[in-house]
Design an enzyme around this catalytic site. Structure first.
Site, PDB file in Angstrom:
ATOM      1  N   THR A   1     -13.348  20.549  10.675  1.00 45.77           N
ATOM      2  CA  THR A   1     -13.515  20.234  11.898  1.00 45.77           C
ATOM      3  C   THR A   1     -14.949  19.802  12.054  1.00 45.77           C
ATOM      4  OG1 THR A   1     -13.318  22.336  12.675  1.00 45.77           O
ATOM      5  CG2 THR A   1     -11.681  20.799  12.987  1.00 45.77           C
TER       6      THR A   1
ATOM      7  N   LYS B   1       0.968  -1.171   0.017  1.00 45.14           N
ATOM      8  CA  LYS B   1       0.150  -0.006  -0.076  1.00 45.14           C
ATOM      9  C   LYS B   1       0.870   1.291   0.064  1.00 45.14           C
ATOM     10  CE  LYS B   1      -1.808   2.157   3.384  1.00 45.14           C
ATOM     11  NZ  LYS B   1      -0.850   3.416   3.710  1.00 45.14           N
TER      12      LYS B   1
ATOM     13  N   ASN C   1      -3.665  17.713   0.970  1.00 45.90           N
ATOM     14  CA  ASN C   1      -3.095  17.768   2.058  1.00 45.90           C
ATOM     15  C   ASN C   1      -3.413  18.932   3.004  1.00 45.90           C
ATOM     16  OD1 ASN C   1      -1.460  15.078   2.342  1.00 45.90           O
ATOM     17  ND2 ASN C   1      -0.925  15.817   0.522  1.00 45.90           N
TER      18      ASN C   1
ATOM     19  N   THR D   1       1.578   5.889   5.422  1.00 43.22           N
ATOM     20  CA  THR D   1       2.275   4.686   5.646  1.00 43.22           C
ATOM     21  C   THR D   1       2.685   3.747   4.437  1.00 43.22           C
ATOM     22  OG1 THR D   1       1.734   4.329   7.900  1.00 43.22           O
ATOM     23  CG2 THR D   1       2.186   2.436   6.741  1.00 43.22           C
TER      24      THR D   1
END
Lengths: 394, 394
Positions: A394, A171, A389, A182
């Protein structure tokens, strides 16, 4: 495609991802297998990294459980306990010890895993385990996060008529909103190896593949590459030459897989390969390739189809490598732009078109007459990357 | 504002810039003066850097000529000759030796300077030299390239009733199209110093100011910071305490000027200050601050008003500093987000507003109980930055 013998796979949706997409994979071996691993060097790392570090290299591996959607990093004591629970649940289902079960996690950090869902997911996945291709595919989907598509690669070859099979899934390092980058990769083979040899092969393959890619140079809390060898192939790897051959095949499998990651980088419109030759040693060449790959100015130049040799050459100059500025030569996609420390006459429009019209851009830099060489793959830097990014609500 | 005694300035348009904007500045001293300099560490550097390195520190300085629009870098033997010609022309006009004339260049690289225009510009500028404020301003404009406005700073203080005057000008690291980033700064004072003391003061001031800023971490071929001391102030700097006091004032002048550079970064919507405390030594703290400042993920998070502690904490983790992950605490604009290695409960909307509604964002990271500290200023990473730097038309 022939999957390596002795493996079973499952990929399920257990509810970690709010989207309802697949988020839990298990890869198991029918009998105890060899497992090796290389991991993030980040001091701030997930509990799963510590868990796997204790396990590998080993010859008693039975299963790897991977969850996506939650990295279980920066989660304190509860996070450690949850990681153990994952290993224990898998071990119970497969009638082995937790110490023989690896764990990988990827996704949001600082949030506890929803353990009820994870435990139910492990139950479902262990039940679903099979050697079928569709299960391999399901597992390869379940480990992804923001990847546009799953990343897999397969290779089969013969030793005196006996097949060795290699399959791998990865991935990528896409990150949106508050999630972390990750990179995870799992390589499976049915070759018969010792733990030491497996670890050595994986280190070599990783150094030439996953360790040479970057999207933005940010090292994650959860990066891991694992090699699992079931030993079910009848091929006899009884010479150094045969081990080297296998190393080379696994390395090539990893390189192909690794390149898919920046190619799928957020908003990427180019896969950039940087090749450095003529450095005093490979370490210097690597430093130069990495510095160019991480330069926002180089990446944006490629985005714009700009044959901007100045940005590339000056990035080489501050890489911390021992080079002579008057020995630098540069080609982009085969066009010579800079030779022996001097700009050369070229048709900028022609080079610009050569960059703009190809998805892959090759930057070749010679920095002297030494034997040191390296290469690196990265994505360009686009308006869409920044949009992805910097989006936050919120 | 009181300009330091003993200096004259000029800023003219001689035709290096196609736009017709001012592109050549001269700063001269009425009598031989002290000059110190710190320069880019890039191996690929402009000929002017080598020229000035040979000159400083010295006590026979008479003038500095600065051209913008052309960096005279990667220009080979002709570039070296052109740089010498610039020094010679200024020296002839001011009746001194070329060795007493510094040269700075900034702008496009790999292209020869238009020497006919440059020589005419030097002629006009030496004729125009004066100590008037408007000439100081003209010089500060002439050194800029893509800066939105000239960057200057002034400070005056007394020693036993005698004034010491400090004035400084800088240009920022904005780069559009095929041009290079270059940071230039010139600090002038009428304090009486020796070359050694001037060099030491400049190194201290630079380490705490210009050396702690970045827009994208790309080190230029032409970066330079110069300190010129005319010695015309009557103030007696006859104790270590007074030298330290002057060092502190020059450092503060440089910090204020340095912060103007990322604040004026291309497309920047935030000036970000990263403060690191509790490292084992200042070097580790500096490494952490610099790594966070150069992280595209941290920069885009601030662009989007995203209180993304994970990106910041994990950047600290891969900075190569010797820290304990469980000792890390983090505040953004005074709000505690992460404490002793654990996320803490906070109101994300409140913190997001605190980022979005202020031009300056302060990131405070504590990494342990050590005495090491550092800080760093950078700009955020916006869609406009990528637009500027990827625009290219042949």
């Amino acid at each position: 495609m022939q999957l390596p013998l002795g493996f079973r796979y499952a990929g399920v949706a257990c509810g970690i991802k709010a989207s309802g997409k697949k988020d839990l994979a298990i890869i198991s071996t029918d009998t105890p297998a060899i497992c090796a691993g290389v991991y993030t060097q980040n001091i701030v790392r997930a509990t799963s990294i510590d868990w796997n570090r204790r396990m590998t290299p080993c010859d008693s591996f039975r299963a790897l459980v991977v969850n996506s959607g939650n990295a279980n990093a920066c989660t304190g004591f509860d996070g450690i306990k949850n990681n153990q629970t994952m290993a224990c649940e898998v071990a119970n289902h497969l009638d082995t010890e937790p110490a023989n079960v690896g764990v990988l996690s990827t996704g949001i950090i600082g949030v506890q895993l929803p353990m009820k869902e994870v435990i139910a997911g492990i139950d479902a996945a262990t039940t679903a385990l099979s050697a079928e291709e569709e299960n391999f595919t399901a597992a390869s989907v379940a480990i992804t996060t923001t990847d546009k598509s799953p990343k897999t690669n397969h290779l089969t070859y013969n030793i005196d008529g006996d097949q060795v099979r290699i399959s791998a899934m990865a991935k990528g390092a896409g990150m949106i909103g508050p999630k972390m980058a990750t990179m995870l990769a799992v390589v499976m083979t049915d070759a018969a190896l010792t733990p030491t040899v497996a670890q050595s092969i994986l280190k070599t393959a990783n150094d030439k593949s996953f360790n040479r890619i970057s999207v933005e140079g940010h090292m994650s809390t959860n990066d891991a590459v694992m090699l699992i060898a079931s030993g079910k192939s009848k091929a006899k790897l009884d010479s150094a030459a045969l081990i080297l051959q296998l190393t080379s095949f696994i390395t090539n499998t990893c390189i192909d897989l690794a390149k898919q990651i920046p190619a799928d980088g957020e908003g990427a419109t180019h896969l950039i390969e940087i090749v450095v030759n003529g450095a005093k040693h490979d370490g210097d060449a690597d430093r130069i390739a990495r510095t160019i790959a991480n330069s926002a100015l180089v990446k944006t130049a490629i985005t714009g189809g700009d044959p901007n040799w100045g940005r590339i050459v000056s990035a080489a100059g501050y890489a911390g490598a021992d080079i002579d500025a008057d020995a630098i030569s540069l080609k982009i996609n085969g066009h010579l732009l800079f030779e022996q420390g001097q700009p050369v006459s070229f048709n900028p429009r022609q080079v610009s078109i050569a960059i703009a019209e190809n998805f892959e851009t090759k930057i070749e830099l010679t920095v002297g007459g030494g034997a040191g060489q390296s290469n690196h793959w990265t994505s360009d830097l686009t308006v869409d990357y920044v949009r992805f990014n910097s989006e936050y609500t919120t």
